[in-house]
Design a protein around this motif. Structure first.
Motif, PDB file in Angstrom:
ATOM      1  N   ALA A  64       0.827  -1.201   0.000  1.00 38.82           N
ATOM      2  CA  ALA A  64       0.000   0.000   0.000  1.00 38.82           C
ATOM      3  C   ALA A  64       0.866   1.258   0.000  1.00 38.82           C
ATOM      4  CB  ALA A  64      -0.921   0.008   1.218  1.00 38.82           C
ATOM      5  N   LEU A  65       2.129   1.098   0.404  1.00 36.94           N
ATOM      6  CA  LEU A  65       3.065   2.222   0.378  1.00 36.94           C
ATOM      7  C   LEU A  65       3.195   2.786  -1.039  1.00 36.94           C
ATOM      8  CD1 LEU A  65       5.334   3.934   1.743  1.00 36.94           C
ATOM      9  CD2 LEU A  65       6.920   2.094   1.136  1.00 36.94           C
ATOM     10  N   LEU A  71       7.691   8.626  -4.167  1.00 39.90           N
ATOM     11  CA  LEU A  71       9.101   8.280  -4.301  1.00 39.90           C
ATOM     12  C   LEU A  71       9.295   6.769  -4.359  1.00 39.90           C
ATOM     13  CD1 LEU A  71      12.049   9.182  -4.413  1.00 39.90           C
ATOM     14  CD2 LEU A  71      12.070   9.173  -1.894  1.00 39.90           C
ATOM     15  N   ALA A  72       8.590   6.024  -3.485  1.00 38.04           N
ATOM     16  CA  ALA A  72       8.726   4.569  -3.469  1.00 38.04           C
ATOM     17  C   ALA A  72       8.236   3.980  -4.787  1.00 38.04           C
ATOM     18  CB  ALA A  72       7.936   3.983  -2.303  1.00 38.04           C
ATOM     19  N   TYR A  73       7.130   4.499  -5.285  1.00 43.88           N
ATOM     20  CA  TYR A  73       6.592   3.984  -6.544  1.00 43.88           C
ATOM     21  C   TYR A  73       7.541   4.275  -7.695  1.00 43.88           C
ATOM     22  CZ  TYR A  73       3.514   3.138 -10.482  1.00 43.88           C
ATOM     23  OH  TYR A  73       2.976   2.668 -11.651  1.00 43.88           O
ATOM     24  N   PRO A 134       5.553  -2.627 -10.451  1.00 39.66           N
ATOM     25  CA  PRO A 134       4.801  -1.997  -9.364  1.00 39.66           C
ATOM     26  C   PRO A 134       3.297  -2.007  -9.599  1.00 39.66           C
ATOM     27  CG  PRO A 134       5.861  -0.340 -10.737  1.00 39.66           C
ATOM     28  CD  PRO A 134       6.399  -1.664 -11.175  1.00 39.66           C
ATOM     29  N   LYS A 135       2.875  -2.160 -10.854  1.00 43.53           N
ATOM     30  CA  LYS A 135       1.433  -2.170 -11.128  1.00 43.53           C
ATOM     31  C   LYS A 135       0.770  -3.403 -10.523  1.00 43.53           C
ATOM     32  CE  LYS A 135       1.726   0.703 -15.255  1.00 43.53           C
ATOM     33  NZ  LYS A 135       1.442   0.850 -16.688  1.00 43.53           N
ATOM     34  N   ILE A 136       1.529  -4.505 -10.397  1.00 47.21           N
ATOM     35  CA  ILE A 136       0.987  -5.685  -9.727  1.00 47.21           C
ATOM     36  C   ILE A 136       0.751  -5.377  -8.254  1.00 47.21           C
ATOM     37  CG2 ILE A 136       1.392  -8.094  -9.129  1.00 47.21           C
ATOM     38  CD1 ILE A 136       0.948  -7.658 -12.068  1.00 47.21           C
ATOM     39  N   GLY A 137       1.726  -4.700  -7.638  1.00 49.96           N
ATOM     40  CA  GLY A 137       1.575  -4.314  -6.239  1.00 49.96           C
ATOM     41  C   GLY A 137       0.412  -3.375  -6.023  1.00 49.96           C
ATOM     42  N   VAL A 138       0.256  -2.418  -6.933  1.00 53.44           N
ATOM     43  CA  VAL A 138      -0.857  -1.468  -6.819  1.00 53.44           C
ATOM     44  C   VAL A 138      -2.183  -2.198  -6.985  1.00 53.44           C
ATOM     45  CG1 VAL A 138      -1.965   0.518  -7.891  1.00 53.44           C
ATOM     46  CG2 VAL A 138       0.503   0.520  -7.523  1.00 53.44           C
ATOM     47  N   PHE A 139      -2.237  -3.164  -7.908  1.00 52.40           N
ATOM     48  CA  PHE A 139      -3.470  -3.941  -8.109  1.00 52.40           C
ATOM     49  C   PHE A 139      -3.855  -4.657  -6.821  1.00 52.40           C
ATOM     50  CE2 PHE A 139      -5.120  -8.249  -8.808  1.00 52.40           C
ATOM     51  CZ  PHE A 139      -6.367  -7.951  -9.339  1.00 52.40           C
ATOM     52  N   TYR A 140      -2.885  -5.340  -6.205  1.00 47.83           N
ATOM     53  CA  TYR A 140      -3.187  -6.066  -4.973  1.00 47.83           C
ATOM     54  C   TYR A 140      -3.532  -5.109  -3.833  1.00 47.83           C
ATOM     55  CZ  TYR A 140      -2.080 -10.801  -6.490  1.00 47.83           C
ATOM     56  OH  TYR A 140      -2.100 -12.043  -7.101  1.00 47.83           O
ATOM     57  N   ALA A 141      -2.800  -4.006  -3.754  1.00 45.83           N
ATOM     58  CA  ALA A 141      -3.070  -3.046  -2.677  1.00 45.83           C
ATOM     59  C   ALA A 141      -4.458  -2.448  -2.809  1.00 45.83           C
ATOM     60  CB  ALA A 141      -2.017  -1.941  -2.690  1.00 45.83           C
ATOM     61  N   ALA A 142      -4.917  -2.273  -4.052  1.00 41.95           N
ATOM     62  CA  ALA A 142      -6.229  -1.675  -4.282  1.00 41.95           C
ATOM     63  C   ALA A 142      -7.362  -2.696  -4.162  1.00 41.95           C
ATOM     64  CB  ALA A 142      -6.267  -1.031  -5.669  1.00 41.95           C
ATOM     65  N   MET A 143      -7.110  -3.934  -4.599  1.00 36.25           N
ATOM     66  CA  MET A 143      -8.181  -4.918  -4.691  1.00 36.25           C
ATOM     67  C   MET A 143      -8.345  -5.764  -3.437  1.00 36.25           C
ATOM     68  SD  MET A 143      -9.633  -4.402  -7.557  1.00 36.25           S
ATOM     69  CE  MET A 143     -10.667  -5.865  -7.543  1.00 36.25           C
ATOM     70  N   LEU A 144      -7.230  -6.249  -2.863  1.00 37.84           N
ATOM     71  CA  LEU A 144      -7.350  -7.195  -1.763  1.00 37.84           C
ATOM     72  C   LEU A 144      -8.134  -6.672  -0.561  1.00 37.84           C
ATOM     73  CD1 LEU A 144      -5.516  -9.116  -3.324  1.00 37.84           C
ATOM     74  CD2 LEU A 144      -4.233  -9.510  -1.224  1.00 37.84           C
ATOM     75  N   PRO A 145      -7.901  -5.416  -0.124  1.00 40.92           N
ATOM     76  CA  PRO A 145      -8.664  -4.945   1.042  1.00 40.92           C
ATOM     77  C   PRO A 145     -10.172  -4.995   0.840  1.00 40.92           C
ATOM     78  CG  PRO A 145      -6.813  -3.502   0.608  1.00 40.92           C
ATOM     79  CD  PRO A 145      -6.898  -4.434  -0.554  1.00 40.92           C
ATOM     80  N   GLN A 146     -10.629  -4.887  -0.403  1.00 43.17           N
ATOM     81  CA  GLN A 146     -12.061  -4.915  -0.678  1.00 43.17           C
ATOM     82  C   GLN A 146     -12.656  -6.313  -0.521  1.00 43.17           C
ATOM     83  OE1 GLN A 146     -13.283  -2.722  -4.233  1.00 43.17           O
ATOM     84  NE2 GLN A 146     -11.165  -2.010  -4.453  1.00 43.17           N
ATOM     85  N   PHE A 147     -11.785  -7.336  -0.513  1.00 44.20           N
ATOM     86  CA  PHE A 147     -12.266  -8.710  -0.429  1.00 44.20           C
ATOM     87  C   PHE A 147     -11.833  -9.397   0.860  1.00 44.20           C
ATOM     88  CE2 PHE A 147     -12.185  -7.650  -4.908  1.00 44.20           C
ATOM     89  CZ  PHE A 147     -13.406  -8.144  -5.355  1.00 44.20           C
ATOM     90  N   ILE A 148     -11.426  -8.616   1.849  1.00 46.26           N
ATOM     91  CA  ILE A 148     -11.105  -9.162   3.165  1.00 46.26           C
ATOM     92  C   ILE A 148     -12.240  -8.819   4.121  1.00 46.26           C
ATOM     93  CG2 ILE A 148      -9.504  -9.103   5.115  1.00 46.26           C
ATOM     94  CD1 ILE A 148      -7.265  -8.468   3.207  1.00 46.26           C
ATOM     95  N   PRO A 149     -13.076  -9.801   4.483  1.00 48.56           N
ATOM     96  CA  PRO A 149     -14.223  -9.536   5.359  1.00 48.56           C
ATOM     97  C   PRO A 149     -13.799  -8.969   6.708  1.00 48.56           C
ATOM     98  CG  PRO A 149     -14.391 -11.706   4.334  1.00 48.56           C
ATOM     99  CD  PRO A 149     -12.997 -11.196   4.072  1.00 48.56           C
TER     100      PRO A 149
END
Length: 215
Positions: A64-65, A71-73, A134-149
């Motif tokens: 999520a950073l 800068l990190a991205y 980094p786009k893979i990381g951004v995808f997971y950072a954006a999508m996974l929280p929406q699917f964690i109950p």
């Protein structure tokens, strides 16, 4: 939303993402055509390992950073772009050299050792390609929280979702690998392999340039 419904919903989205043509598909196809089934599966497993690491990182908030720190991205984006440009450029140079020498480019037999650039290196290359995107990381950072109950531990759930994505990816890659084996006799010709490597190298360079210039 329960765990089962979350997993099924994520599986649908991840499934569509898996079959979209992209860098991962190009690498696995190229390995299946110019190398061997074992080399191609090692590449696919490396890509899946990288996705699993990204999933774990997203679940605990590390990736999520990338969405909050410019800068990190940028640092990871430039590192990934440099790797893709080097990878693609090296591939193109080898095809030109093999044509001059009259050799088949990058033809690696099934019994090749890891030290000679066999499956171990194919796995490493798959991991590096995935982790430096980094786009893979951004995808997971954006999508996974929406699917964690709510109330479910983040790390185990994130790993479960990433594993589902990996499983779908391996099924897709398996179909691609065995599909190419049906016409391997034609695909193993030196001219066809050079063409495949040049196409893949150009794709890698294109992805590298696009990644370097993206915001």
């Amino acid at each position: 939303m329960g765990v089962t419904s979350a997993v099924l919903s994520f599986a649908v989205i991840a499934g569509f993402l898996t079959i979209l043509p992209g860098l991962d598909t190009a690498l696995v196809l190229r390995a299946a055509i110019t190398q061997s089934k074992r080399y191609a599966f090692a590449t696919a497993l490396g890509i899946s390992t990288g996705a699993l690491i990204w999933g774990a990182a997203a679940a605990v908030g590390i990736s999520a950073l990338l969405t909050t720190s410019h800068l990190a991205y940028v640092a990871l984006r430039l590192a990934g772009a440099a790797y893709l440009l080097w990878f693609g450029g090296t591939m193109l140079l080898r095809t030109w050299k093999s044509r001059r020498d009259g050799a088949t480019p990058l033809a690696v037999p099934e019994t090749v050792s890891a030290s000679a650039g066999g499956p171990a290196w194919a796995w490493t290359r798959g991991v590096m390609t995935n982790l430096l995107n980094p786009k893979i990381g951004v995808f997971y950072a954006a999508m996974l929280p929406q699917f964690i109950p709510q109330g479910v531990p983040h790390l185990p759930m994130g790993l479960l979702l990433a594993f589902v994505h990996d499983l779908e990816g391996m099924v897709w890659f398996t179909l691609l690998i065995f599909g190419t084996q049906l016409v391997r006799g034609w695909l193993s010709k030196a001219a066809v392999q050079r063409a495949m490597d040049r196409i893949t190298g150009t794709v890698l360079i294109g992805f590298g340039i696009k990644l370097a210039l993206s915001e």
